[in-house]
Design an enzyme around this catalytic site. Structure first.
Site, short mmCIF file in Angstrom:
data_model
loop_
_atom_site.label_atom_id
_atom_site.label_comp_id
_atom_site.label_asym_id
_atom_site.label_seq_id
_atom_site.Cartn_x
_atom_site.Cartn_y
_atom_site.Cartn_z
N TYR A 52 -8.89 -10.32 2.27
CA TYR A 52 -10.13 -9.63 2.67
C TYR A 52 -10.90 -9.07 1.47
O TYR A 52 -12.07 -8.71 1.59
CB TYR A 52 -9.86 -8.50 3.68
CG TYR A 52 -8.99 -7.37 3.17
CD1 TYR A 52 -9.49 -6.40 2.30
CD2 TYR A 52 -7.67 -7.26 3.56
CE1 TYR A 52 -8.70 -5.39 1.81
CE2 TYR A 52 -6.86 -6.24 3.08
CZ TYR A 52 -7.38 -5.32 2.21
OH TYR A 52 -6.59 -4.30 1.73
N GLU A 53 -10.24 -9.01 0.30
CA GLU A 53 -10.95 -8.54 -0.89
C GLU A 53 -11.95 -9.58 -1.37
O GLU A 53 -12.76 -9.31 -2.26
CB GLU A 53 -9.95 -8.22 -2.01
CG GLU A 53 -9.09 -7.00 -1.72
CD GLU A 53 -8.03 -6.77 -2.78
OE1 GLU A 53 -8.37 -6.26 -3.85
OE2 GLU A 53 -6.85 -7.11 -2.53
N HIS A 68 -6.81 4.15 6.57
CA HIS A 68 -5.99 3.79 5.41
C HIS A 68 -5.34 5.05 4.81
O HIS A 68 -4.23 4.98 4.28
CB HIS A 68 -6.87 3.06 4.37
CG HIS A 68 -6.09 2.47 3.23
ND1 HIS A 68 -5.07 1.54 3.41
CD2 HIS A 68 -6.17 2.65 1.89
CE1 HIS A 68 -4.57 1.19 2.23
NE2 HIS A 68 -5.22 1.86 1.30
N SER A 124 0.83 -1.21 0.00
CA SER A 124 0.00 0.00 0.00
C SER A 124 0.86 1.25 0.00
O SER A 124 1.71 1.43 0.88
CB SER A 124 -0.89 0.03 1.25
OG SER A 124 -1.91 -0.91 1.14
N HIS A 175 -3.24 0.66 -4.62
CA HIS A 175 -2.77 -0.53 -5.37
C HIS A 175 -3.24 -0.38 -6.81
O HIS A 175 -4.42 -0.57 -7.12
CB HIS A 175 -3.34 -1.82 -4.76
CG HIS A 175 -2.78 -2.14 -3.40
ND1 HIS A 175 -1.76 -3.04 -3.24
CD2 HIS A 175 -3.09 -1.67 -2.19
CE1 HIS A 175 -1.46 -3.11 -1.94
NE2 HIS A 175 -2.26 -2.28 -1.28
N ALA A 179 2.82 -2.11 3.93
CA ALA A 179 2.61 -1.10 4.96
C ALA A 179 2.06 -1.86 6.17
O ALA A 179 1.16 -2.68 6.01
CB ALA A 179 1.59 -0.07 4.47
N MET A 229 -2.17 -7.10 6.70
CA MET A 229 -3.20 -7.99 6.15
C MET A 229 -2.75 -8.62 4.83
O MET A 229 -3.56 -8.88 3.95
CB MET A 229 -4.49 -7.20 5.93
CG MET A 229 -4.94 -6.39 7.13
SD MET A 229 -6.23 -5.21 6.68
CE MET A 229 -6.22 -4.12 8.10
N SER A 230 -1.45 -8.82 4.68
CA SER A 230 -0.95 -9.36 3.40
C SER A 230 0.31 -10.19 3.65
O SER A 230 0.52 -10.69 4.76
CB SER A 230 -0.62 -8.20 2.46
OG SER A 230 0.50 -7.48 2.91
N HIS A 244 -5.43 -9.11 -1.67
CA HIS A 244 -5.57 -9.42 -0.24
C HIS A 244 -6.73 -10.39 -0.05
O HIS A 244 -7.74 -10.33 -0.76
CB HIS A 244 -5.86 -8.14 0.56
CG HIS A 244 -4.86 -7.04 0.36
ND1 HIS A 244 -4.94 -6.17 -0.70
CD2 HIS A 244 -3.78 -6.68 1.08
CE1 HIS A 244 -3.93 -5.31 -0.63
NE2 HIS A 244 -3.21 -5.60 0.45
N ASN A 291 1.98 3.28 10.84
CA ASN A 291 1.32 3.87 12.01
C ASN A 291 1.58 2.91 13.18
O ASN A 291 2.00 1.77 12.96
CB ASN A 291 -0.19 3.98 11.76
CG ASN A 291 -0.78 2.66 11.30
OD1 ASN A 291 -0.84 2.39 10.09
ND2 ASN A 291 -1.16 1.80 12.21
C1 R1P Z 1 -4.62 -1.26 5.41
O1 R1P Z 1 -4.37 0.10 5.53
C2 R1P Z 1 -3.99 -1.87 4.19
O2 R1P Z 1 -2.58 -1.55 4.19
C3 R1P Z 1 -1.81 -2.74 4.17
C4 R1P Z 1 -2.74 -3.75 4.83
O3 R1P Z 1 -2.36 -5.09 4.56
C5 R1P Z 1 -4.08 -3.40 4.26
O4 R1P Z 1 -4.25 -3.92 2.97
O5 R1P Z 1 -1.58 -3.03 2.80
P1 R1P Z 1 -0.37 -3.91 2.21
O6 R1P Z 1 -0.12 -5.02 3.16
O7 R1P Z 1 -0.84 -4.38 0.89
O8 R1P Z 1 0.83 -2.99 2.10
#
Ligand code: R1P
Length: 273
Positions: free
Chosen positions: A86-87, A248, A31, A62, A114, A212-213, A84, A236
């Site tokens: 969660y999508e 986000h 992200s 993204h 992130a 979350m990835s 992800h 954060n």
């Molecule tokens: C939440 O702000 C998003 O940022 C992060 C989290 O996993 C979630 O998708 O994204 P990336 O892990 O894709 O960087």
């Protein structure tokens, strides 16, 4: 159609678009970190929507395209946007691009994300070299019949993040005089951010950052025999550390602030890879 055939068709489509040699280094940009792909020279950009069997990006920050070209003299393929869980994609779709990268000839994968800081000594904007991860997603992309052509039934995860690559990343940071953190990434499903109590639990379990990835991609890369390096941008502090809600937008804002350091570090790593 079999998964193997789908992987081959995706790879063949991508290869047809390339006018140079195939990439050996893969990058997954988290992200707000997709900007790195703009550093790639002589880029060939391929939208995910064009590639057979590829999922589509649905999250802001993204972009949803592959960028193939030269970075620091090395042929790379970068995912400007990842998928992800969660999508709503299942784990196999989330990790499909890693399978395609392997088929393209990728031997080393740099995953970035992130993440929220769990370790209280971290600060927003810190870059963390991932030492290991904790799969807290309650799922695994390798569940189901093992496809032996893709990897073993029971893959070893004792060095999920390659030791040599971690050393190389530390050396790259030192060369740049850049102070980096080291830590354990916890993968949650999202899309909710963690509660303060969950963050406390994850800290007790040994986590330093949470997101979350990444975890599914790294599992599949290990299954496929690809060496992995991971970098988190601490966007954060996770819930309960600072008395403020998470958003986000804030995640994207912080990644924008550390953009230059992140780009410098990744370029230095790629150069020495
Ligand atoms: C939440 O702000 C998003 O940022 C992060 C989290 O996993 C979630 O998708 O994204 P990336 O892990 O894709 O960087």
């Amino acid at each position: 159609m079999s998964v193997l055939k789908q992987i081959q068709e995706s790879e063949q489509y991508i290869t047809q678009q390339l006018n140079a040699s195939k990439p050996t280094i893969g990058l997954i940009l988290g992200s707000g970190l997709g900007i790195l792909a703009e550093e790639i020279e002589n880029p060939v950009t391929i939208s995910y929507s064009e590639i057979p069997h590829f999922p589509q990006s649905t999250v802001s920050g993204h972009k949803g395209q592959l960028v193939v070209g030269k970075l620091q003299g090395k042929q790379v393929v970068a995912m400007q946007g990842r998928f992800h869980y969660y999508e709503g994609y299942d784990m196999q779709h989330v990790t499909f691009p890693v399978r395609v990268m392997k088929q393209l000839g990728v031997e080393k994968l740099l995953v970035t994300n992130a993440a929220g800081g769990i370790n209280e000594s971290f600060d927003p904007g810190d870059l963390m070299i991932i030492q290991d991860h904790i799969n807290n997603m309650g799922d695994n992309p390798l569940i189901g019949k093992n496809i032996d052509e893709l990897g073993p039934r029971f893959p070893d995860m004792s060095e999920a993040y390659d030791r040599e690559l971690r050393k190389l990343a530390e050396a790259a940071a030192a060369d740049l005089n850049l102070s980096v953190r080291k830590g354990v990434y916890v993968g949650n499903t999202g899309p909710t951010y963690e509660t303060a109590s969950e963050v406390k639990m994850l800290r007790t379990l040994g986590g330093d950052a949470v997101g979350m990835s990444t975890v599914p991609e790294v599992i599949v890369a290990n299954h496929a025999g690809i060496d992995v390096l991971g970098i988190s941008c601490i966007s954060n502090m996770a819930a309960g550390i600072l008395d403020q809600p998470l958003s986000h937008d804030e995640v994207i804002e912080t990644t924008e602030k550390v953009r230059q350091q992140f780009i410098q570090l990744v370029k230095q790593i790629i150069q020495t890879m």
